[in-house]
Scaffold this active site. Sequence first.
Site, PDB file in Angstrom:
ATOM      1  N   ARG A  33       0.855  -1.191   0.000  1.00  0.00           N
ATOM      2  CA  ARG A  33       0.000   0.000   0.000  1.00  0.00           C
ATOM      3  C   ARG A  33       0.881   1.227   0.000  1.00  0.00           C
ATOM      4  NH1 ARG A  33      -2.334  -1.091   5.673  1.00  0.00           N
ATOM      5  NH2 ARG A  33      -0.180  -1.809   5.790  1.00  0.00           N
TER       6      ARG A  33
ATOM      7  N   CYS B 253      -4.879   1.969  -8.128  1.00  0.00           N
ATOM      8  CA  CYS B 253      -5.069   0.515  -8.253  1.00  0.00           C
ATOM      9  C   CYS B 253      -6.517   0.043  -8.246  1.00  0.00           C
ATOM     10  CB  CYS B 253      -4.307  -0.189  -7.131  1.00  0.00           C
ATOM     11  SG  CYS B 253      -2.536  -0.047  -7.329  1.00  0.00           S
TER      12      CYS B 253
ATOM     13  N   LYS C   6      -5.071   9.264  -0.387  1.00  0.00           N
ATOM     14  CA  LYS C   6      -5.149   8.857   1.017  1.00  0.00           C
ATOM     15  C   LYS C   6      -3.958   9.477   1.735  1.00  0.00           C
ATOM     16  CE  LYS C   6      -2.519   4.638   0.717  1.00  0.00           C
ATOM     17  NZ  LYS C   6      -2.394   3.289   1.228  1.00  0.00           N
TER      18      LYS C   6
ATOM     19  N   ARG D 235      -3.504  10.132  -8.299  1.00  0.00           N
ATOM     20  CA  ARG D 235      -4.214   9.322  -9.286  1.00  0.00           C
ATOM     21  C   ARG D 235      -5.576   8.874  -8.736  1.00  0.00           C
ATOM     22  NH1 ARG D 235       0.664   5.294 -10.957  1.00  0.00           N
ATOM     23  NH2 ARG D 235       1.003   5.410  -8.702  1.00  0.00           N
TER      24      ARG D 235
HETATM   25  P1  NAD Z   1       4.382   4.414 -11.712  1.00  0.00           P
HETATM   26  O1  NAD Z   1       3.740   5.062 -12.880  1.00  0.00           O
HETATM   27  O2  NAD Z   1       4.580   5.199 -10.455  1.00  0.00           O
HETATM   28  O3  NAD Z   1       5.814   3.822 -12.119  1.00  0.00           O
HETATM   29  C1  NAD Z   1       6.110   3.227 -13.345  1.00  0.00           C
HETATM   30  C2  NAD Z   1       7.508   3.686 -13.762  1.00  0.00           C
HETATM   31  O4  NAD Z   1       7.967   2.918 -14.857  1.00  0.00           O
HETATM   32  C3  NAD Z   1       7.559   5.157 -14.199  1.00  0.00           C
HETATM   33  O5  NAD Z   1       8.511   5.834 -13.416  1.00  0.00           O
HETATM   34  C4  NAD Z   1       7.974   5.078 -15.665  1.00  0.00           C
HETATM   35  O6  NAD Z   1       8.749   6.177 -16.083  1.00  0.00           O
HETATM   36  C5  NAD Z   1       8.757   3.780 -15.670  1.00  0.00           C
HETATM   37  N1  NAD Z   1       8.913   3.163 -16.996  1.00  0.00           N
HETATM   38  C6  NAD Z   1       8.018   3.067 -18.003  1.00  0.00           C
HETATM   39  N2  NAD Z   1       8.558   2.417 -19.057  1.00  0.00           N
HETATM   40  C7  NAD Z   1       9.822   2.075 -18.698  1.00  0.00           C
HETATM   41  C8  NAD Z   1      10.885   1.382 -19.341  1.00  0.00           C
HETATM   42  N3  NAD Z   1      10.755   0.916 -20.587  1.00  0.00           N
HETATM   43  N4  NAD Z   1      12.052   1.213 -18.691  1.00  0.00           N
HETATM   44  C9  NAD Z   1      12.203   1.693 -17.433  1.00  0.00           C
HETATM   45  N5  NAD Z   1      11.232   2.373 -16.772  1.00  0.00           N
HETATM   46  C10 NAD Z   1      10.055   2.553 -17.391  1.00  0.00           C
HETATM   47  O7  NAD Z   1       3.489   3.127 -11.407  1.00  0.00           O
HETATM   48  P2  NAD Z   1       3.372   2.357 -10.004  1.00  0.00           P
HETATM   49  O8  NAD Z   1       2.349   2.986  -9.138  1.00  0.00           O
HETATM   50  O9  NAD Z   1       4.742   2.112  -9.470  1.00  0.00           O
HETATM   51  O10 NAD Z   1       2.742   0.974 -10.490  1.00  0.00           O
HETATM   52  C11 NAD Z   1       3.492   0.037 -11.236  1.00  0.00           C
HETATM   53  C12 NAD Z   1       2.687  -1.233 -11.374  1.00  0.00           C
HETATM   54  O11 NAD Z   1       2.479  -1.827 -10.093  1.00  0.00           O
HETATM   55  C13 NAD Z   1       1.295  -1.044 -11.963  1.00  0.00           C
HETATM   56  O12 NAD Z   1       0.979  -2.146 -12.766  1.00  0.00           O
HETATM   57  C14 NAD Z   1       0.405  -1.011 -10.756  1.00  0.00           C
HETATM   58  O13 NAD Z   1      -0.916  -1.412 -11.044  1.00  0.00           O
HETATM   59  C15 NAD Z   1       1.079  -2.009  -9.847  1.00  0.00           C
HETATM   60  N6  NAD Z   1       0.859  -1.793  -8.415  1.00  0.00           N
HETATM   61  C16 NAD Z   1       0.841  -0.538  -7.916  1.00  0.00           C
HETATM   62  C17 NAD Z   1       0.667  -0.354  -6.547  1.00  0.00           C
HETATM   63  C18 NAD Z   1       0.636   1.033  -5.964  1.00  0.00           C
HETATM   64  O14 NAD Z   1       0.258   1.160  -4.807  1.00  0.00           O
HETATM   65  N7  NAD Z   1       1.028   2.061  -6.696  1.00  0.00           N
HETATM   66  C19 NAD Z   1       0.530  -1.454  -5.694  1.00  0.00           C
HETATM   67  C20 NAD Z   1       0.592  -2.730  -6.251  1.00  0.00           C
HETATM   68  C21 NAD Z   1       0.759  -2.887  -7.609  1.00  0.00           C
END
Ligand code: NAD
Length: 472
Positions: free
Chosen positions: A160, A279, A339, A346
């Site tokens: 989280r 999410c 939160k 987002r």
């Molecule tokens: P985010 O957008 O914060 O991070 C993704 C990162 O990947 C960005 O910084 C982007 O610039 C980078 N990126 C994109 N293409 C790339 C590439 N080719 N090479 C290197 N870097 C690259 O997203 P997030 O919140 O970290 O979520 C990532 C995944 O995890 C999603 O699928 C999300 O659903 C899942 N997830 C998120 C959470 C959460 O709480 N945010 C929790 C569990 C799972």
Amino acid sequence: MSKRIAVIGSGYVGTVVAACFAHVGHRVLGVETDARKLAQLRAGKAPFHEPGLDPLLATTCRNGDLTFTGDLPGALRASDIVFVCVGTPPSPDGPPNLSDLAAVAAVIADNLDRHHVIVTKSTVPVGTGRWLTSLIEDRTNGSALAGERFSIVSNPEFLREGNAVQDFLHPDRVVVGSDDADARRLVVEAYRPILEQAIPGDAGHRDPVPLVLTGLATAEMTKYASNSFLATKVSFANEIARLCEFVGADVTEVLAAIGLDARIGGRYLDAGVGWGGSCLGKDLAALVSTASEYGYHPRLLDAVRAVNEGQRQFVVDELLRHLKTLRGARVCVLGLAFKAQTDDLRDSPGLDIAMRLAQRGAFVTAYDPMVAQVPDKPQIRTAGDALSAARGADAVVVATDWPQFLTIDLADMRRAMRADVFFDGRNIFNPNDVQLAGFRYFGIGRPALARSGEGAANRVTAAALSATRSPS
Ligand code: NAD
């Protein structure tokens, strides 16, 4: 045994995964394409607010266990396991946008130099593991076959935001899914210190973490089922809150009482403005979309989404009812992040409510401890503190459960305002305190009975709040 790990994508998830794996003894390369984020990460600082992450980054970067790079091919060649943590943002028609994942798959396919284990940590629809396999095989014209040159593993992430470091280091379970038992074993090895709770610097004993080994599709489905259930709990709490308003019951007491039942549990059982963030909404939409591919209509999931959407509009409708007109009304919104303990905007309920109010002609000024301004939304003015945001306002809306809001001097705030509506969209205030300061208090599912001061469950302290709440 120490592994060489590449983590692709250094956002809210990838940065935490990279820093935590380095902290437990692995050599980690964090890969990021965004130059601004990369520069910050190289300086040992997270490009977003996440409690406990900066000290971990500073230490692991300083001692060389964690390095950030923009060179994905290099990171691939230098690692035993690749964790893919790129974003999978929502698309308007339901399934998430997998273009970043596809781009990563292409680079991986072009740079396979031996057998590679590729782990999807990004949340991806069921079947994506097989899709990735075919993408890579096609791109190499079949010269790299799954199992021989690469293996795909699904390792969904349940952390989280706001508690991400603790959640990753002390998870409720670790799920590792693959149809290749050797690849699965390698990923389990990487998790060994976490599974055994042998975390450097941790005092005291913790029980080992349950490990769930599955096939690929089952692991992918687990993440969607988990988030759908959490969203369902919150929407259930909100539906009960509406009914409490009708019958004169206090939802905070009802939920506290039912949450004590071990079969139900009290977490994610708070009435309020509903869930948000990157999410829950995205994952529910994706699961509904998956269901529709099979001609199945998931009525429960649809209802969960509708109830959540209704909570945001409910706040606007209630303000209209209490203020009589929204056009020209000044509204102070406390909290923009989706939160507490994050700066993530987002799908934030607070931001959405602020926008809905602005669209109805209200003048909105917001204050959030971690969000100084809202990009691309000039309608939403921001202030540097809660009192400034409330100056001249007709109403206050509490939209984020930041514990520090409970330390606001309510009498001062009331004096700074033009009118007296206090809408506690998170049910975090003691209604008596708010009324004593000269406000009309409105919560969600808290009727007049609670406003007269009955009900010990209303007395939420900042400590209790931060300990019990954290919808993701
Ligand atoms: P985010 O957008 O914060 O991070 C993704 C990162 O990947 C960005 O910084 C982007 O610039 C980078 N990126 C994109 N293409 C790339 C590439 N080719 N090479 C290197 N870097 C690259 O997203 P997030 O919140 O970290 O979520 C990532 C995944 O995890 C999603 O699928 C999300 O659903 C899942 N997830 C998120 C959470 C959460 O709480 N945010 C929790 C569990 C799972």
